[in-house]
Design a protein around this motif. Structure first.
Motif, PDB file in Angstrom:
ATOM      1  N   ALA A 120     -57.503   9.211  12.728  1.00  0.00           N
ATOM      2  CA  ALA A 120     -56.063   8.948  12.836  1.00  0.00           C
ATOM      3  C   ALA A 120     -55.762   7.801  13.789  1.00  0.00           C
ATOM      4  N   GLU A 121     -56.697   7.489  14.686  1.00  0.00           N
ATOM      5  CA  GLU A 121     -56.459   6.426  15.660  1.00  0.00           C
ATOM      6  C   GLU A 121     -56.423   5.038  15.010  1.00  0.00           C
ATOM      7  N   LYS A 122     -57.021   4.919  13.831  1.00  0.00           N
ATOM      8  CA  LYS A 122     -57.141   3.604  13.205  1.00  0.00           C
ATOM      9  C   LYS A 122     -55.789   3.074  12.723  1.00  0.00           C
ATOM     10  N   GLU A 123     -55.068   3.870  11.919  1.00  0.00           N
ATOM     11  CA  GLU A 123     -53.795   3.408  11.375  1.00  0.00           C
ATOM     12  C   GLU A 123     -52.648   4.371  11.620  1.00  0.00           C
ATOM     13  N   ILE A 124     -52.934   5.671  11.561  1.00  0.00           N
ATOM     14  CA  ILE A 124     -51.847   6.653  11.611  1.00  0.00           C
ATOM     15  C   ILE A 124     -51.178   6.684  12.981  1.00  0.00           C
ATOM     16  N   LEU A 125     -51.956   6.803  14.058  1.00  0.00           N
ATOM     17  CA  LEU A 125     -51.331   6.883  15.381  1.00  0.00           C
ATOM     18  C   LEU A 125     -50.601   5.593  15.765  1.00  0.00           C
ATOM     19  N   PRO A 126     -51.129   4.409  15.467  1.00  0.00           N
ATOM     20  CA  PRO A 126     -50.324   3.207  15.727  1.00  0.00           C
ATOM     21  C   PRO A 126     -49.002   3.202  14.947  1.00  0.00           C
ATOM     22  N   GLY A 149     -41.606   5.910  16.192  1.00  0.00           N
ATOM     23  CA  GLY A 149     -40.966   7.042  16.869  1.00  0.00           C
ATOM     24  C   GLY A 149     -41.238   8.380  16.223  1.00  0.00           C
ATOM     25  N   ILE A 150     -42.364   8.475  15.498  1.00  0.00           N
ATOM     26  CA  ILE A 150     -42.750   9.726  14.836  1.00  0.00           C
ATOM     27  C   ILE A 150     -43.710  10.479  15.745  1.00  0.00           C
ATOM     28  N   SER A 151     -43.447  11.742  15.973  1.00  0.00           N
ATOM     29  CA  SER A 151     -44.332  12.560  16.795  1.00  0.00           C
ATOM     30  C   SER A 151     -45.511  13.021  15.950  1.00  0.00           C
ATOM     31  N   PHE A 152     -46.716  12.972  16.531  1.00  0.00           N
ATOM     32  CA  PHE A 152     -47.919  13.411  15.814  1.00  0.00           C
ATOM     33  C   PHE A 152     -48.384  14.735  16.391  1.00  0.00           C
ATOM     34  N   VAL A 153     -48.491  15.741  15.536  1.00  0.00           N
ATOM     35  CA  VAL A 153     -48.958  17.061  15.961  1.00  0.00           C
ATOM     36  C   VAL A 153     -50.343  17.294  15.366  1.00  0.00           C
ATOM     37  N   PRO A 154     -51.392  17.316  16.196  1.00  0.00           N
ATOM     38  CA  PRO A 154     -52.739  17.494  15.654  1.00  0.00           C
ATOM     39  C   PRO A 154     -53.053  18.954  15.358  1.00  0.00           C
ATOM     40  N   ALA A 185     -55.619  18.814  27.352  1.00  0.00           N
ATOM     41  CA  ALA A 185     -54.865  17.953  28.264  1.00  0.00           C
ATOM     42  C   ALA A 185     -55.070  16.479  27.911  1.00  0.00           C
ATOM     43  N   TRP A 186     -56.268  16.126  27.453  1.00  0.00           N
ATOM     44  CA  TRP A 186     -56.543  14.735  27.059  1.00  0.00           C
ATOM     45  C   TRP A 186     -55.657  14.327  25.884  1.00  0.00           C
ATOM     46  N   TYR A 187     -55.497  15.232  24.903  1.00  0.00           N
ATOM     47  CA  TYR A 187     -54.632  14.891  23.753  1.00  0.00           C
ATOM     48  C   TYR A 187     -53.207  14.572  24.207  1.00  0.00           C
ATOM     49  N   LEU A 188     -52.736  15.293  25.192  1.00  0.00           N
ATOM     50  CA  LEU A 188     -51.355  15.093  25.652  1.00  0.00           C
ATOM     51  C   LEU A 188     -51.161  13.757  26.368  1.00  0.00           C
ATOM     52  N   THR A 189     -52.258  13.041  26.634  1.00  0.00           N
ATOM     53  CA  THR A 189     -52.134  11.701  27.204  1.00  0.00           C
ATOM     54  C   THR A 189     -52.029  10.634  26.111  1.00  0.00           C
ATOM     55  N   ARG A 190     -52.185  11.018  24.856  1.00  0.00           N
ATOM     56  CA  ARG A 190     -52.165  10.057  23.740  1.00  0.00           C
ATOM     57  C   ARG A 190     -50.727   9.712  23.351  1.00  0.00           C
ATOM     58  N   ASP A 191     -50.511   8.458  22.976  1.00  0.00           N
ATOM     59  CA  ASP A 191     -49.196   8.047  22.484  1.00  0.00           C
ATOM     60  C   ASP A 191     -48.818   8.867  21.259  1.00  0.00           C
ATOM     61  N   SER A 192     -47.572   9.259  21.196  1.00  0.00           N
ATOM     62  CA  SER A 192     -46.912   9.990  20.091  1.00  0.00           C
ATOM     63  C   SER A 192     -47.365  11.439  19.940  1.00  0.00           C
ATOM     64  N   ILE A 193     -48.249  11.938  20.812  1.00  0.00           N
ATOM     65  CA  ILE A 193     -48.558  13.374  20.808  1.00  0.00           C
ATOM     66  C   ILE A 193     -47.713  14.032  21.896  1.00  0.00           C
ATOM     67  N   ASP A 194     -46.692  14.771  21.473  1.00  0.00           N
ATOM     68  CA  ASP A 194     -45.743  15.393  22.401  1.00  0.00           C
ATOM     69  C   ASP A 194     -46.018  16.872  22.607  1.00  0.00           C
ATOM     70  N   VAL A 195     -46.688  17.499  21.622  1.00  0.00           N
ATOM     71  CA  VAL A 195     -46.878  18.950  21.680  1.00  0.00           C
ATOM     72  C   VAL A 195     -48.158  19.313  20.940  1.00  0.00           C
ATOM     73  N   LEU A 196     -48.822  20.357  21.426  1.00  0.00           N
ATOM     74  CA  LEU A 196     -50.016  20.900  20.782  1.00  0.00           C
ATOM     75  C   LEU A 196     -49.720  22.323  20.345  1.00  0.00           C
ATOM     76  N   ILE A 197     -50.399  22.767  19.286  1.00  0.00           N
ATOM     77  CA  ILE A 197     -50.120  24.102  18.750  1.00  0.00           C
ATOM     78  C   ILE A 197     -51.402  24.919  18.582  1.00  0.00           C
ATOM     79  N   PRO A 198     -52.123  25.172  19.695  1.00  0.00           N
ATOM     80  CA  PRO A 198     -53.309  26.018  19.567  1.00  0.00           C
ATOM     81  C   PRO A 198     -52.920  27.410  19.092  1.00  0.00           C
ATOM     82  N   GLY A 199     -53.800  28.007  18.301  1.00  0.00           N
ATOM     83  CA  GLY A 199     -53.525  29.345  17.783  1.00  0.00           C
ATOM     84  C   GLY A 199     -53.953  30.430  18.755  1.00  0.00           C
ATOM     85  N   ALA A 200     -53.630  31.657  18.406  1.00  0.00           N
ATOM     86  CA  ALA A 200     -54.027  32.806  19.221  1.00  0.00           C
ATOM     87  C   ALA A 200     -54.010  34.055  18.347  1.00  0.00           C
TER      88      ALA A 200
END
Length: 311
Positions: A187-193, A199-204, A265-280
């Protein structure tokens, strides 16, 4: 209470750690789930400040939405909860097909509203693209639902960069959900840029790579599920992957944190990643996921993790 972040260009404010609810009522995805435990997981999230719940029609099917609806109604705090759901799966003659037609999406939103016992859904995704519907036409249907107040934000999931560009022709897409982790960085190649520029948020999803980035495996670990067929878990590749995880463990140990928390925590430092959704699957896992917010990575540590997984 955890600090809240805005999702992309929307007015949705969420805790950076949300709850991926595929194991809440996802009886078709996981064996031996208990509905009561699933509801306890949702309660644990809401009671500990998590306000972002990510579900989908296909989790169950239907059951995850129903259980979330029951808990949120029981809590009586719907206005404080940000609910995301998804649709595109359709059962035809015993087979599952994808449908992004405007009529199907509108019907799906209405059905989700009933299951969730609410009159609006904060974020609604097209779960998978179909082979026929123009992507901007599908998003146009969601825009109509947004204009009508039935949804607050528009998402697409599992879209390629070309499908995303077509879907976002009118600038209506707010969120993209897609696979991304330190082992799968395509996703770093084209999608995240693109998401960052628009202004689109990316949720991995699969942020811990089916547990490989959780730090719990060794070279003697064996797998009887889908991981047994996954090249990441086989032979020399598996050994090399574990070596990378061990390098992250050195950073985690220095912070008295777990490997998974450092990775998230590393993912949250990436541009356009505002939130993570780990399961439980259990309430205690929800509390463990929240420990991610206690991890502060230095610029040097961020760069070091980047280098480890560039090799």
């Amino acid at each position: 209470m955890p600090e809240q972040h805005k999702i992309g260009k929307t007015d949705l404010k969420v805790t950076p750690i949300g709850l991926g609810a595929n194991a809440v009522g996802g009886h078709n995805l996981f064996p031996n789930l208990s509905d009561e435990t699933g509801k306890a997981v949702v309660r644990a999230a809401l009671d500990n400040g998590i306000n972002f719940l990510d579900t989908a029609y296909i989790y169950g099917p239907e059951r995850s939405e129903q259980l979330i609806g029951e808990v949120v109604r029981e809590k009586g705090n719907r206005h404080e909860v940000v609910i995301a759901s998804k649709a595109s799966h359709k059962f035809v003659d015993g087979k599952t097909v994808m449908d992004n037609s405007p009529a199907f999406l509108k019907e799906s939103v209405d059905n989700s509203l009933k299951r969730l016992q609410t009159d609006y859904i904060d974020l609604f995704y097209i779960h998978f693209p179909d082979e026929h519907t123009p992507k901007d036409e599908a998003v146009g249907a969601l825009q109509q639902l947004k204009d009508a107040g039935k949804i607050r934000a528009i998402g697409v999931s599992n879209f390629s960069i070309d499908q995303l560009r077509e879907a976002n022709r009118d600038g209506s897409v707010d969120v993209l959900q897609g696979e991304y982790n330190l082992f799968k960085r395509g996703a770093e190649k084209e999608i995240l840029p693109y998401t960052t520029a628009n202004g689109i948020s990316f949720v991995p999803y699969f942020p811990l790579a089916s547990g490989l980035l959780g730090g719990a495996y060794s070279k003697d670990s064996t797998f009887a599920d889908n991981r047994a067929k996954n090249p990441m878990f086989q032979g020399e590749t598996f050994v090399r992957n574990l070596e990378k995880v061990e390098q992250v463990r050195e950073i985690a140990n220095a912070k008295q944190a777990e490997v998974a928390h450092v990775v998230l925590a590393w993912y949250l430092t990436r541009d356009s990643i505002d939130v993570l959704i780990p399961g439980a699957k259990k309430p205690e896992q929800v509390l463990n996921n929240l420990k991610t917010l206690q991890v502060q990575l230095t610029a040097e540590e961020i760069a070091a993790i980047d280098r480890i997984f560039q090799a």
